[in-house]
Motif scaffolding. Structure first.
Motif, PDB file in Angstrom:
ATOM      1  N   PHE B 175       0.612  -1.298   0.143  1.00 32.08           N
ATOM      2  CA  PHE B 175      -0.057   0.280  -0.191  1.00 32.08           C
ATOM      3  C   PHE B 175       0.650   0.920  -0.536  1.00 32.08           C
ATOM      4  O   PHE B 175       2.423   1.068   0.436  1.00 32.08           O
ATOM      5  CB  PHE B 175      -0.473  -0.024   0.949  1.00 32.08           C
ATOM      6  CG  PHE B 175      -1.651  -1.257   1.462  1.00 32.08           C
ATOM      7  CD1 PHE B 175      -2.852  -1.596   0.632  1.00 32.08           C
ATOM      8  CD2 PHE B 175      -1.302  -2.393   2.644  1.00 32.08           C
ATOM      9  CE1 PHE B 175      -3.304  -2.725   0.394  1.00 32.08           C
ATOM     10  CE2 PHE B 175      -2.236  -3.311   3.124  1.00 32.08           C
ATOM     11  CZ  PHE B 175      -3.306  -3.760   1.754  1.00 32.08           C
ATOM     12  N   GLN B 176       0.864   2.517  -0.377  1.00 33.23           N
ATOM     13  CA  GLN B 176       0.756   3.741  -0.264  1.00 33.23           C
ATOM     14  C   GLN B 176       1.209   3.587   1.245  1.00 33.23           C
ATOM     15  O   GLN B 176       0.541   3.897   1.856  1.00 33.23           O
ATOM     16  CB  GLN B 176       0.253   4.964  -1.011  1.00 33.23           C
ATOM     17  CG  GLN B 176       0.150   4.765  -2.255  1.00 33.23           C
ATOM     18  CD  GLN B 176      -0.335   5.738  -2.880  1.00 33.23           C
ATOM     19  OE1 GLN B 176      -0.770   7.599  -2.683  1.00 33.23           O
ATOM     20  NE2 GLN B 176      -0.970   6.073  -4.639  1.00 33.23           N
ATOM     21  N   GLY B 177       2.390   4.426   1.557  1.00 30.64           N
ATOM     22  CA  GLY B 177       2.981   4.777   2.576  1.00 30.64           C
ATOM     23  C   GLY B 177       2.594   6.045   3.014  1.00 30.64           C
ATOM     24  O   GLY B 177       2.497   6.879   2.339  1.00 30.64           O
ATOM     25  N   VAL B 225       6.722   3.144  13.011  1.00 32.18           N
ATOM     26  CA  VAL B 225       6.834   1.763  12.040  1.00 32.18           C
ATOM     27  C   VAL B 225       6.375   0.772  12.378  1.00 32.18           C
ATOM     28  O   VAL B 225       5.818   0.483  13.453  1.00 32.18           O
ATOM     29  CB  VAL B 225       8.481   2.125  11.219  1.00 32.18           C
ATOM     30  CG1 VAL B 225       8.399   3.238  10.792  1.00 32.18           C
ATOM     31  CG2 VAL B 225       9.461   1.483  12.099  1.00 32.18           C
ATOM     32  N   LEU B 226       6.181  -0.210  10.881  1.00 27.69           N
ATOM     33  CA  LEU B 226       5.724  -1.865  11.324  1.00 27.69           C
ATOM     34  C   LEU B 226       6.684  -2.789  11.257  1.00 27.69           C
ATOM     35  O   LEU B 226       7.015  -2.235   9.501  1.00 27.69           O
ATOM     36  CB  LEU B 226       4.214  -1.671  10.870  1.00 27.69           C
ATOM     37  CG  LEU B 226       3.349  -1.088  11.934  1.00 27.69           C
ATOM     38  CD1 LEU B 226       1.561  -1.409  11.241  1.00 27.69           C
ATOM     39  CD2 LEU B 226       3.475  -1.871  13.619  1.00 27.69           C
ATOM     40  N   THR B 229       6.935  -2.095   6.965  1.00 26.98           N
ATOM     41  CA  THR B 229       7.329  -0.459   6.246  1.00 26.98           C
ATOM     42  C   THR B 229       8.436  -0.160   5.375  1.00 26.98           C
ATOM     43  O   THR B 229       9.147  -1.094   5.946  1.00 26.98           O
ATOM     44  CB  THR B 229       7.202   0.301   7.686  1.00 26.98           C
ATOM     45  OG1 THR B 229       6.465   0.126   8.135  1.00 26.98           O
ATOM     46  CG2 THR B 229       7.324   2.045   7.087  1.00 26.98           C
ATOM     47  N   ARG B 253       8.587   6.660   5.176  1.00 25.87           N
ATOM     48  CA  ARG B 253       7.347   6.226   4.794  1.00 25.87           C
ATOM     49  C   ARG B 253       7.014   5.437   3.730  1.00 25.87           C
ATOM     50  O   ARG B 253       5.696   6.304   3.395  1.00 25.87           O
ATOM     51  CB  ARG B 253       6.893   5.136   5.420  1.00 25.87           C
ATOM     52  CG  ARG B 253       7.185   5.030   7.807  1.00 25.87           C
ATOM     53  CD  ARG B 253       6.620   5.811   8.514  1.00 25.87           C
ATOM     54  NE  ARG B 253       6.072   7.143   8.740  1.00 25.87           N
ATOM     55  CZ  ARG B 253       5.677   7.794   9.748  1.00 25.87           C
ATOM     56  NH1 ARG B 253       5.234   7.475   9.834  1.00 25.87           N
ATOM     57  NH2 ARG B 253       4.750   9.024   9.342  1.00 25.87           N
ATOM     58  N   GLN B 256       4.032   0.158   2.707  1.00 26.23           N
ATOM     59  CA  GLN B 256       3.806  -0.554   3.557  1.00 26.23           C
ATOM     60  C   GLN B 256       3.522  -2.064   3.164  1.00 26.23           C
ATOM     61  O   GLN B 256       2.391  -2.111   2.421  1.00 26.23           O
ATOM     62  CB  GLN B 256       2.957  -0.195   4.623  1.00 26.23           C
ATOM     63  CG  GLN B 256       2.386  -1.479   5.205  1.00 26.23           C
ATOM     64  CD  GLN B 256       2.788  -1.671   6.474  1.00 26.23           C
ATOM     65  OE1 GLN B 256       4.164  -0.116   6.781  1.00 26.23           O
ATOM     66  NE2 GLN B 256       2.896  -2.758   7.271  1.00 26.23           N
ATOM     67  N   THR B 258       1.912  -5.776   2.391  1.00 31.59           N
ATOM     68  CA  THR B 258       0.976  -6.421   2.265  1.00 31.59           C
ATOM     69  C   THR B 258       1.282  -7.857   4.341  1.00 31.59           C
ATOM     70  O   THR B 258       2.018  -7.984   3.853  1.00 31.59           O
ATOM     71  CB  THR B 258      -0.514  -7.184   1.613  1.00 31.59           C
ATOM     72  OG1 THR B 258       0.620  -7.728   0.696  1.00 31.59           O
ATOM     73  CG2 THR B 258      -0.703  -6.468   0.584  1.00 31.59           C
ATOM     74  N   GLN B 259      -0.183  -7.913   4.528  1.00 32.20           N
ATOM     75  CA  GLN B 259       1.031  -9.453   5.675  1.00 32.20           C
ATOM     76  C   GLN B 259       1.530 -10.189   4.796  1.00 32.20           C
ATOM     77  O   GLN B 259       2.272 -10.360   4.986  1.00 32.20           O
ATOM     78  CB  GLN B 259       0.229  -9.703   6.177  1.00 32.20           C
ATOM     79  CG  GLN B 259      -0.985  -8.916   7.459  1.00 32.20           C
ATOM     80  CD  GLN B 259       0.356  -8.120   8.226  1.00 32.20           C
ATOM     81  OE1 GLN B 259       0.929  -8.592   9.177  1.00 32.20           O
ATOM     82  NE2 GLN B 259       0.704  -6.967   8.749  1.00 32.20           N
ATOM     83  N   GLU B 260       0.539 -10.837   3.997  1.00 35.73           N
ATOM     84  CA  GLU B 260       1.165 -11.808   2.567  1.00 35.73           C
ATOM     85  C   GLU B 260       3.004 -11.468   2.149  1.00 35.73           C
ATOM     86  O   GLU B 260       3.145 -12.741   2.426  1.00 35.73           O
ATOM     87  CB  GLU B 260      -0.170 -12.720   1.613  1.00 35.73           C
ATOM     88  CG  GLU B 260      -1.427 -12.375   2.164  1.00 35.73           C
ATOM     89  CD  GLU B 260      -2.292 -11.592   3.386  1.00 35.73           C
ATOM     90  OE1 GLU B 260      -1.738 -10.811   2.895  1.00 35.73           O
ATOM     91  OE2 GLU B 260      -2.878 -12.138   3.927  1.00 35.73           O
ATOM     92  N   LEU B 281      -5.731   1.218  -0.477  1.00 37.83           N
ATOM     93  CA  LEU B 281      -6.261   0.561   0.969  1.00 37.83           C
ATOM     94  C   LEU B 281      -7.056   1.596   1.338  1.00 37.83           C
ATOM     95  O   LEU B 281      -6.611   3.051   1.489  1.00 37.83           O
ATOM     96  CB  LEU B 281      -5.419   0.509   2.033  1.00 37.83           C
ATOM     97  CG  LEU B 281      -5.352   0.019   3.284  1.00 37.83           C
ATOM     98  CD1 LEU B 281      -5.756  -1.477   2.980  1.00 37.83           C
ATOM     99  CD2 LEU B 281      -4.325   0.109   3.914  1.00 37.83           C
ATOM    100  N   ASN B 282      -8.533   1.337   1.217  1.00 39.40           N
ATOM    101  CA  ASN B 282      -9.386   1.891   1.788  1.00 39.40           C
ATOM    102  C   ASN B 282     -10.567   1.611   2.473  1.00 39.40           C
ATOM    103  O   ASN B 282     -10.475   0.673   2.391  1.00 39.40           O
ATOM    104  CB  ASN B 282     -10.050   3.244   0.627  1.00 39.40           C
ATOM    105  CG  ASN B 282      -9.093   4.343  -0.315  1.00 39.40           C
ATOM    106  OD1 ASN B 282      -8.753   4.741   0.885  1.00 39.40           O
ATOM    107  ND2 ASN B 282      -8.740   3.504  -1.062  1.00 39.40           N
TER     108      ASN B 282
END
Lengths: 278, 282
Positions: B175-177, B225-226, B229, B253, B256, B258-260, B281-282
């Motif tokens: 996704f866009q940071g 951050v995560l 990131t 940043r 970001q 995705t989890q996958e 991401l909305n």
């Protein structure tokens, strides 16, 4: 101090969908005591309203991470926006004497009647003992030469100030402390040390900080505290939160050793008081 | 228990980490490829957060002193239990006295080994994950003993279940940071069209990518951050923060993952190439 350009509360917040689980809430991106204060107080409201969210605050942002995927960012944003409006109205109400309240503000307060309970934004002042003697302060002499200060003047300036915790990161329990006397501003070392001992107190640009554990690092080391800042075997492992206040108390080598014994015996307690604005 | 005869390149015990402690600067940590770690646990009907072994690039040699159900998921290595080969994504019954070792890595980077009931090293701050600056031991060492419950042959297991993490992914989704909007159009385009490679600077904290983008100087206040990131340094280096990353950062940043895609990147090694696809991401 309020900068001429610095916006005043209530602030215009920005909301950025950060990941499937996280929303970033941004205050105007300025290093400001006022913004940090507003943010810390609102963080308590958020924690109350979203008890499952993990809220990480730093300088002018809060990152809210939820345990489940966020199904609708527009909905979440709208909710938090409303929370902030109510919070800001409550804040106005608290800070104004009833007789000074204009009609407009009275109306706003009326509207905000069934709002969130106000949670007092109480801040704690922690006093951290620091030994500035040469054997605990490998860079003190060089820093004094570069800043054209006597060691006494440096120690006095460093321990007189009250610092604000703007963020916690870099290492577990590493606090970014703002509020450094401008005469103590010095760049990081040109080549970082491979091993900075745990408890080292350092300077870097506009910040001062304490290494909570041994780590590589480039800050200029001017002292050391004998007290463990971050203890993974304790609950909670760390004492402070973003928005809290820190002061350093100069101690002698002997006092350092005594505190070390107290820490080892498990009888040392960090000195803390409720912070009141001077 | 299990005796560590050889430790392997970087073998550590991991669960799903310490996310509640991010506000006090504790990295989230935990398995780099969470999906594969959880899949290994699922095969043994363990809790998703049960502690597993994360085996990186070169496997350890382990001797079992008790019977145990184990399951492997993630990277592909030849797996030997004494003279017999064993498969991933299915439970395996190991008997007391048997030795487990691994051949040369074939695909992916990280293999997870679950054991029925999980590894029982001492939890620290709510997690058994070994973590730099926190745990007394951050990876397996020769001679260590790993504690677990003794296994029963009739324990509940699942016969087959695959991890959804791709090995050798060619597309990483992001996704866009928050600072993506400050990149110039050429840099934004570059992120979308460039083929990136994993540089040799990659570990549990971060992956640096090649090539760099053009220099990017932005005055930035430190912010949260995560894992996942993607930051850009002033000289244009692109850094992806991984599971053991610090909790705040001072660089813009820009993306970001995705989890996958964090899981997928954890299965890419030095020199592997991929493209980034930016999703809304909305």
């Amino acid at each position: 101090m309020l900068d001429a350009k610095e916006p005043k509360p209530p602030y215009i917040l920005e909301y950025h969908p950060y990941s499937e689980y996280a929303l970033l809430i941004q205050w105007p991106q300025i290093v400001s005591e006022n913004i940090l204060e507003d943010l810390s107080a609102f963080k308590k409201v958020l924690q109350n309203n979203y008890p499952d969210a993990i809220l990480t605050a730093a300088y002018a942002s809060i990152l809210a991470v939820f345990p489940e995927r966020i199904t609708s960012f527009p909905f979440l944003k709208a909710q938090i926006k409303k929370d902030y409006e109510l919070f800001s109205e409550e804040k106005i109400k608290e800070h104004l004497d009833p007789k000074d309240q204009s009609k407009k503000i009275k109306n706003t307060i009326k509207k905000a009647k069934n709002t969130i309970k106000t949670i007092p934004a109480q801040k704690i002042l922690y006093k951290i003992p620091v030994c500035y003697e040469a054997s605990f302060a490998p860079d003190l002499e060089a820093v004094c030469t570069q800043l054209k200060l006597s060691p006494e003047a440096l120690i006095s300036k460093h321990s007189k100030a009250t610092y604000t915790v703007y963020g916690i990161g870099f290492l577990p329990g590493f606090m970014y402390l703002g509020g450094l006397d401008s005469k103590l501003e010095i760049p990081r070392k040109s080549s970082p040390r491979m091993k900075v001992p745990s408890g080292s107190v350092g300077l870097a640009a506009k910040q001062t900080g304490i290494y909570p554990c041994e780590s590589p690092g480039g800050w200029q080391l001017i002292g050391q505290t004998p007290i463990p800042l971050f203890n993974p075997l304790q609950d909670p492992p760390f004492f402070a939160q973003v928005g809290d206040k820190i002061q350093f108390t100069p101690i002698s080598k002997d006092a350092y050793k005594l505190l070390q014994i107290q820490v080892a015996a498990g009888i040392y307690k960090i000195e803390k008081t409720i912070y009141t604005k001077p | 228990m299990i005796k560590v005869i050889k430790a392997g390149l970087y073998t550590s015990i991991q669960d799903l980490g310490r996310s509640p402690l991010q506000p006090i600067g504790v990295p989230m940590g935990g398995a780099m490829d969470r999906e594969s770690a959880q899949n290994a646990n699922a095969l043994l009907e363990n809790e998703p957060n049960a502690a597993v072994l994360e085996i990186t690039m070169t496997g350890p040699v382990l001797t079992f002193t008790e019977n145990a159900w184990v399951a492997f998921s993630g990277a592909i290595f030849p797996i030997y239990i004494d003279q017999n080969t064993a498969s991933t994504n299915t439970p395996i019954w190991v008997k007391a006295g048997q030795e487990l070792r691994f051949g040369t890595l074939e695909k992916g980077v990280r293999l997870y080994m679950a054991i029925k009931g999980g590894f029982l090293n001492e939890p620290l701050l709510g997690s058994r994950s070994m973590q730099a600056h926190l745990s007394p031991i951050i990876k397996l060492e020769k001679g260590m003993e790993l504690q677990h419950r003794s296994g029963e042959k009739d324990q509940a297991i699942i016969l087959e279940k695959k991890s959804n993490t791709p090995l050798g992914a060619k597309k990483i989704l992001a996704f866009q940071g928050p600072e993506f909007k400050y990149l110039n159009p050429e840099q934004q385009e570059g992120l979308n069209q460039q083929t990136f490679k994993v540089s040799n600077l990659n570990n549990r904290m971060a992956y640096q990518l090649l090539p760099s983008l053009s220099a990017f100087e932005k005055n930035q206040i430190t912010g949260p951050v995560l894992p996942g990131t993607v930051q850009i340094t002033p000289s244009g280096n692109v850094m992806v923060l991984m599971r053991e990353a610090q909790t705040t950062g001072g660089y813009p940043r820009i993306l970001q993952l995705t989890q996958e895609s964090i899981n997928a990147l954890a299965q890419l090694k030095t020199g592997d190439s991929f493209r980034i696809k930016i999703l809304p991401l909305n």
